[in-house]
Design an enzyme around this catalytic site. Structure first.
Site, mmCIF file in Angstrom:
data_model
loop_
_atom_site.group_PDB
_atom_site.id
_atom_site.type_symbol
_atom_site.label_atom_id
_atom_site.label_comp_id
_atom_site.label_asym_id
_atom_site.label_seq_id
_atom_site.Cartn_x
_atom_site.Cartn_y
_atom_site.Cartn_z
ATOM 1 N NE ARG A 281 10.469 -1.929 -5.842
ATOM 2 C CZ ARG A 281 9.715 -1.118 -5.111
ATOM 3 N NH1 ARG A 281 10.282 -0.222 -4.337
ATOM 4 N NH2 ARG A 281 8.392 -1.199 -5.151
ATOM 5 N N PRO B 292 0.845 -1.213 0.000
ATOM 6 C CG PRO B 292 -0.661 -1.513 1.748
ATOM 7 C CD PRO B 292 0.622 -2.030 1.183
ATOM 8 C CD GLU B 293 2.768 2.960 -4.513
ATOM 9 O OE1 GLU B 293 2.956 4.136 -4.849
ATOM 10 O OE2 GLU B 293 2.853 2.008 -5.317
ATOM 11 C CE LYS C 261 5.542 3.807 0.197
ATOM 12 N NZ LYS C 261 6.525 2.874 -0.418
#
Ligand SMILES: [Zn+2]
Length: 270
Positions: free
Chosen positions: A260, A2-3, A58
């Site tokens: 990433r 979750p961002e 976050k």
């Protein structure tokens, strides 16, 4: 993971359901997720009232009466849900709080999530919060540009660095760079101040739209009531490898940057 928009959605959901309620009992069912920072016991929460629920980066932060706070990081698969104690049989339930009108449960399949109970007055020194960069909403385009210009790594990696700017992860970094027409691999010295100011505007706009759509359910994310978000339907490049760019129909490229996966359009992003 979750961002910012997902954590903000959960914070607002939980606030709408839980503020003003008193804790009857708080309990860790699995102490692996318990983070001992400035430790207070979960039993210290008993009898305290939830005054406020906020977000920083976050992290979700519960503010209780009598100078107590609880910092939660959901990491990969953590979920904080308003629900009933029927779910206590669930093997992925690791923390539970019974309140006077409803219950709060923390589930985590992979157990990377963390919960820390601390004094509210010590939040500024909390290891998860003290090093965070500013929130994107709290700085001007010029301040954003100053912060970014001091750095030497690729712009995508700068956006992901929580100590530089708090809240962005892979989805919203890719989407913001696409919206601003900036190639993720560029270093700040090759990006004009004007384009960096546009990027700040893109970040704000992407985050605002994502919050308005209650976040992105691309992986496991569910809101505070167990419902999926909608922003995954509006994503333009993230995870769209080889699909047509919505702007020019060039296939979206996927590269690995700083370990990433990174998605961009070779034609629209210069
Ligand atoms: Zn394109």
């Amino acid at each position: 993971m979750p961002e910012l928009p997902e954590v903000e959605t959960i914070a607002r959901d939980l606030a709408s359901a839980l503020i003003g309620q008193k804790v009857l009992k708080a309990e860790f069912l699995n102490t692996a997720i318990r983070e001992n920072c400035y430790t207070r016991e979960e039993t210290d929460l008993n009898g305290k009232t939830i005054n406020r629920i906020s977000r920083r980066g976050k992290n979700l932060i519960f503010h209780f009466s009598e100078n107590l706070a609880m910092v939660c990081h959901l990491k990969m698969t953590g979920r904080l849900l308003v629900d009933s104690d029927r779910s206590r049989d669930n093997k992925h339930l690791h923390f539970f709080m019974r309140l006077d009108k409803s219950d709060l449960s923390f589930y985590d399949v992979r157990k990377f999530g963390r919960i820390c109970i601390t004094a509210e007055s010590e939040l500024n020194q909390h290891p998860r919060l003290s090093k965070l960069g500013p929130e994107p909403f709290d700085i001007t385009p010029a301040e954003f540009t100053d912060i970014v210009k001091r750095r030497s790594k690729s712009i995508k990696l700068i956006l992901l660095d929580q100590e530089i700017l708090a809240g962005l992860g892979n989805i919203y970094a890719d989407e913001s760079l696409y919206s601003a027409g900036i190639r993720p691999t560029l270093k700040p010295y090759r990006i004009s101040r004007a384009r960096l100011e546009i990027l700040h505007g893109s970040i704000i706009e992407v985050l605002d739209v994502a919050i308005g759509n209650r976040g992105s359910s691309v992986d496991d994310y569910l809101d505070g009531f167990g419902q999926a978000g909608n922003f995954q339907n509006l994503i333009k490049v993230y995870g769209k490898t080889d699909q047509a760019c919505p702007g020019c129909e060039t296939p979206i490229k996927r590269i690995i940057l700083g370990g990433r996966s990174t998605h961009y359009c070779m034609k629209c992003q210069k």
